[in-house]
Design an enzyme around this catalytic site. Structure first.
Site, PDB file in Angstrom:
ATOM      1  N   SER A 373     -16.435 -66.512-145.927  1.00  0.00           N
ATOM      2  CA  SER A 373     -16.235 -65.573-144.831  1.00  0.00           C
ATOM      3  C   SER A 373     -16.972 -64.273-145.112  1.00  0.00           C
ATOM      4  O   SER A 373     -18.176 -64.286-145.360  1.00  0.00           O
ATOM      5  CB  SER A 373     -14.732 -65.364-144.599  1.00  0.00           C
ATOM      6  OG  SER A 373     -14.490 -64.724-143.373  1.00  0.00           O
ATOM      7  N   ASP A 493     -14.864 -74.576-137.281  1.00  0.00           N
ATOM      8  CA  ASP A 493     -14.629 -73.167-137.592  1.00  0.00           C
ATOM      9  C   ASP A 493     -14.969 -72.336-136.364  1.00  0.00           C
ATOM     10  O   ASP A 493     -16.133 -72.062-136.074  1.00  0.00           O
ATOM     11  CB  ASP A 493     -15.485 -72.733-138.781  1.00  0.00           C
ATOM     12  CG  ASP A 493     -15.149 -71.334-139.280  1.00  0.00           C
ATOM     13  OD1 ASP A 493     -14.433 -70.607-138.567  1.00  0.00           O
ATOM     14  OD2 ASP A 493     -15.594 -70.970-140.384  1.00  0.00           O
ATOM     15  N   HIS A 524     -11.746 -72.541-141.020  1.00  0.00           N
ATOM     16  CA  HIS A 524     -12.282 -71.453-141.837  1.00  0.00           C
ATOM     17  C   HIS A 524     -11.650 -71.530-143.229  1.00  0.00           C
ATOM     18  O   HIS A 524     -10.753 -70.758-143.571  1.00  0.00           O
ATOM     19  CB  HIS A 524     -11.940 -70.140-141.135  1.00  0.00           C
ATOM     20  CG  HIS A 524     -12.737 -68.963-141.591  1.00  0.00           C
ATOM     21  ND1 HIS A 524     -14.112 -68.916-141.518  1.00  0.00           N
ATOM     22  CD2 HIS A 524     -12.346 -67.779-142.137  1.00  0.00           C
ATOM     23  CE1 HIS A 524     -14.528 -67.750-141.975  1.00  0.00           C
ATOM     24  NE2 HIS A 524     -13.475 -67.052-142.374  1.00  0.00           N
TER      25      HIS A 524
END
Length: 812
Positions: A373, A493, A524
């Site tokens: 991320s 995601d 995610h």
């Protein structure tokens, strides 16, 4: 149950014997033996680590079966010949597979093949054969998703190596856990970055937390895994929640423009900097330590294998200087400043006051970046600078352009589950300097000014791509990448949407570095503790090559593209490319409620839908996004009566597919549309319609705290995507959104006249999807996306001239 291993290096017999001796499976007790059965018994003794006496060893042996009727201990005493069937019958038990439920004692070789475990096919007739089979077994994954050698490591096999360890130890091309994690040295230093983001007249100092092997004190130089995590020093949840934007606002007409890319292209501006600090002295030992970092379990695994691990939160975080400006060049500069120090090219200090320099004298100046991320995003950002010392970047679920995170097609488009978040909100959440009240007092007023500028520049009123967003587009600098890249992303995601990795992969095609891509079926998430894939082993092979220089054929062994299948659990396939230019295309025309092959003539026709809901339904959907999604995609009546969204979307379906089909890349739509106001937007979802048990997009915990990098060390849960218990009628494959005034691109705004038809072309988020025989593809066309776009609930009426609409489907 399927095992997928890509990180096993095939070596010659001499290398196998040398490596088995290096890890003490071959020693004097083996040298004097010739009988394979006797050798096997000694090897087994070395694996039963809890046995301190011969009596206990024999007891433990008889916990295993050599045949359906004979325990292992009794078999070894019988002096019967060792066969492949007996060896692998025991091997499966050592690998933690369960008798009867996972394999049959009478068919061990069949089970090895079915589970996709490596197996020796030649008969075990000699000592050399037995040692080869044992070498291969040590490399083989257990039921719990780790190599057998790693399982033994977790049981304590390498503890006796700790006192003699001075250098890394490699087996099958991968570093082994011979460094004592309980002897790690923890240092804090402050790197001086070439920035003054808080405008205090001094260069920003960045807090860096270091974990390094004790052996570095005796001259060992360690490679570094570096994770740049803005969350590392804490986050401000309440302040972030208070800063969230209202998304229940009306879509507005935008002023047309005729901008070209050169009008909004970002060019870096040089800025004067305060002078570097005058160095008052130098010392080798740090002044500061720390008790516990915010760890990444992949990093934890490598801490016992001769790597150092570094965490830095960057500018504007607790104990560091500066301010946060999400995605700005300053974030990238602060990220690479740490790399430059690790490579010996920048100054750091022992504290923020005394100006006493401390060097990374323990580093071998070879660095890899890790993280998911925001962490993976900064790894990508750092790589695009070509910074010296960065050998590879593992970017997981990473943003490649911040516009593609918070915007889509000229629209404000939130990352999934984060409606109302934007660049200024994220900056607030990670500005952990505010957690030190005395420090925050000095900077609060200036940071508030920065947030005000961010709120203006991010431009939630238009959603257009601009100079601001071009500044935050790492794709502009991909040509500078010198580090080898590993990209990991979830095809489901919808936080960091697949376009981010898709654009990065495409941009890297002509860049002369090694690049690997792994696409999984999750959201995610991290995938380093999954049973079906040897991701940790793959990264060990990769890092051992990239940072230690081991010639282990990592670049050849690891597939260029690895994609998890969406129809079967624990199934992974290798490919040469993703979104390949060589793909064929299926073209569909739109017909009333249908998608028909391009060769089928279509009638002139229109179809319309509304974007307005009664206030009660509108408020209900805001609070129940799952129900909104169900109603949006369901084509029949639900249990509550007629579908509340039947007039608020159009659904076009193909006929049932007569063979399995693989969609590879970006689905392109050509749409002719009119709206009853001088503004509007369209949203699209491509859907798999067909009853099936589908994979969970969130992994299931198979065994709690089952995995560790070494003995008596941090543990992680074993996870895997599993099939849902119930069949479902549909699955959203991919989606896309567009502002009708951004028909040409994200920065040019076109005039939109009410009730006039306009042609537009857009691409949905890239995907890779296995569509089963008998299933249908559906395209859902609507406007307001309750989970992503603004929600004005306006009296908008959309019409499609469907005979002028097409869908192009890329097929692998």
């Amino acid at each position: 149950m399927k095992n997928n291993q890509f990180a096993i290096e095939t070596v010659d017999s001499a290398t196998e014997l040398r490596e088995l001796r290096a890890i003490h499976f071959i020693d004097a007790s083996i040298d004097n033996l010739d009988d394979p059965l006797a050798v096997w018994k000694v090897l087994l003794h070395k694996t039963i680590l809890e046995a301190k006496s011969e009596t206990v060893f024999k007891q433990k042996l008889n916990n295993y079966l050599a045949t359906p009727t004979v325990a292992l201990g009794d078999f070894l005493e019988s002096q019967q010949p060792l066969t492949n069937e007996i060896f692998y019958c025991v091997a499966l038990q050592l690998l933690q597979f369960d008798v009867d439920s996972d394999f049959k004692l009478t068919e061990p070789l069949t089970a090895m093949k079915k589970i996709q475990l490596p197996v020796m096919t030649d008969p075990i007739q000699s000592k050399a054969d037995l040692l080869h089979a044992w070498y291969l077994l040590l490399c083989t994954h257990t039921k719990n998703g780790q190599t057998y050698l790693d399982k033994l490591t977790q049981d304590g096999y390498f503890v006796s190596f700790y006192k003699q360890t001075t250098q890394p130890l490699f087996f099958n091309g991968k570093a082994q856990a011979v460094f004592d994690p309980h002897q790690l040295i923890r240092d804090v230093v402050y790197v001086e970055a070439p920035l003054d983001t808080d405008q205090d007249g001094k260069r920003d100092l960045l807090k860096v937390e270091i974990l390094r092997p004790q052996q570095t004190e005796q001259g060992y130089k360690a490679p570094v895994l570096y994770t740049a995590s803005p969350y590392n020093q804490g986050i401000n949840d309440e302040a972030g929640d208070a800063a969230m934007h209202n998304v229940d606002v009306k879509l507005q007409a935008k002023e047309p423009n005729q901008l070209n890319y050169k009008d909004i292209h970002y060019t870096e501006k040089s800025a004067s900097l305060p002078a570097k600090r005058q160095i008052a002295g130098e010392q080798k030992e740090a002044d500061e330590t720390f008790a516990m970092e915010a760890p990444y379990t992949l990093n934890d695994y490598f801490l016992t294998r001769g790597f150092a691990v570094v965490y830095a939160a960057g500018i504007g975080t607790k104990d560091s200087d500066g301010i946060r400006d999400t995605g700005a060049v300053s974030e990238t500069v602060s990220t690479i400043a740490v790399i430059e120090w690790l490579a010996g090219n920048r100054t750091a200090f022992t504290n923020k006051t005394d100006n006493v320099e401390i060097k990374a004298w323990w580093s071998n100046a070879k660095i890899a970046m890790t993280g998911r991320s925001y962490l993976g995003t900064l790894a990508t950002a750092a790589a695009t600078t070509g910074v010296e010392g960065l050998k590879t970047a593992i970017s997981e679920a990473a943003i490649s352009s911040w516009y593609d995170y918070y915007r889509d097609g000229g629209l404000v488009a939130a990352p999934n589950t984060f409606q109302g978040e934007d660049m200024d909100v994220l900056a607030t959440e990670v500005f952990s300097r505010m957690q030190n009240p005395g420090d925050y007092l000095k900077i609060k007023e200036y940071f508030d000014q920065v947030l005000t500028i961010m709120a203006k520049d991010q431009d939630r009123s238009t959603g257009n791509y601009s100079h601001y967003w071009d500044d935050r587009n790492y794709l502009n600098n991909v040509k500078n990448i010198k580090a080898d890249m590993v990209m990991v992303h979830g095809l489901n995601d919808w936080n960091v949407k697949p376009r981010n990795v898709g654009n990065l992969w495409n941009a890297l095609r002509d860049v002369p570095v090694a690049k690997k891509l792994i696409l999984h079926q999750g959201q995610h998430i991290y995938i380093n503790a999954f049973r079906s894939l040897d991701f940790t082993d793959m990264m060990n092979l990769w890092f051992s090559h990239e940072l230690f220089g081991i010639d282990n054929h990592a670049k050849e062994l690891l597939p260029d593209v690895l994609i998890q299948d969406n129809t079967q659990p624990e199934t992974w396939h290798t490919y040469e490319d993703w979104q390949s230019p060589e793909d064929s295309h299926q073209i569909f025309n739109f017909e009333a409620k249908e998608l028909v092959p391009e060769t089928v003539p279509v009638r002139t026709a229109a179809a319309s839908f509304s974007d307005h809901l009664d206030p009660e339904t509108f408020d209900f959907y805001k609070k129940h996004l799952d129900v909104w999604e169900r109603d949006l995609l369901t084509t029949n009546h639900d249990t509550t009566g007629e579908n509340r969204l039947r007039d608020n979307r159009l659904i076009f379906k193909t006929s049932q597919y007569d063979q399995d089909t693989y969609i590879d890349g970006r689905v392109q739509l050509q749409i002719r549309v009119a709206v009853n106001e001088p503004f509007g937007m369209l949203s699209f979802q491509l859907v798999d319609y067909g009853d099936a048990k589908r994979l969970t997009v969130s992994p299931t915990i198979l065994a709690s705290k089952a995995l560790s990098g070494t003995y008596d060390w941090r543990r992680d849960n074993l996870r895997e995507f599993t099939l849902q218990k119930e069949t479902t009628p549909w699955k959203m494959i991919t989606n896309g959104h567009i502002n009708l005034q951004n028909r040409h691109n994200n920065y040019q705004v076109d005039e939109l006249k009410a009730n006039d038809f306009y042609d537009l072309t857009l691409e949905l988020q890239p995907t890779f999807y296995h569509l089963l025989t008998g299933h249908q593809l559906g395209l859902v066309v609507y406007a307001t996306d309750f989970g992503t776009t603004v929600r004005g609930n306006q009296e908008l009426q959309y019409s499609l001239q469907i005979n002028k609409c097409k869908m192009s489907l890329p097929i692998k």
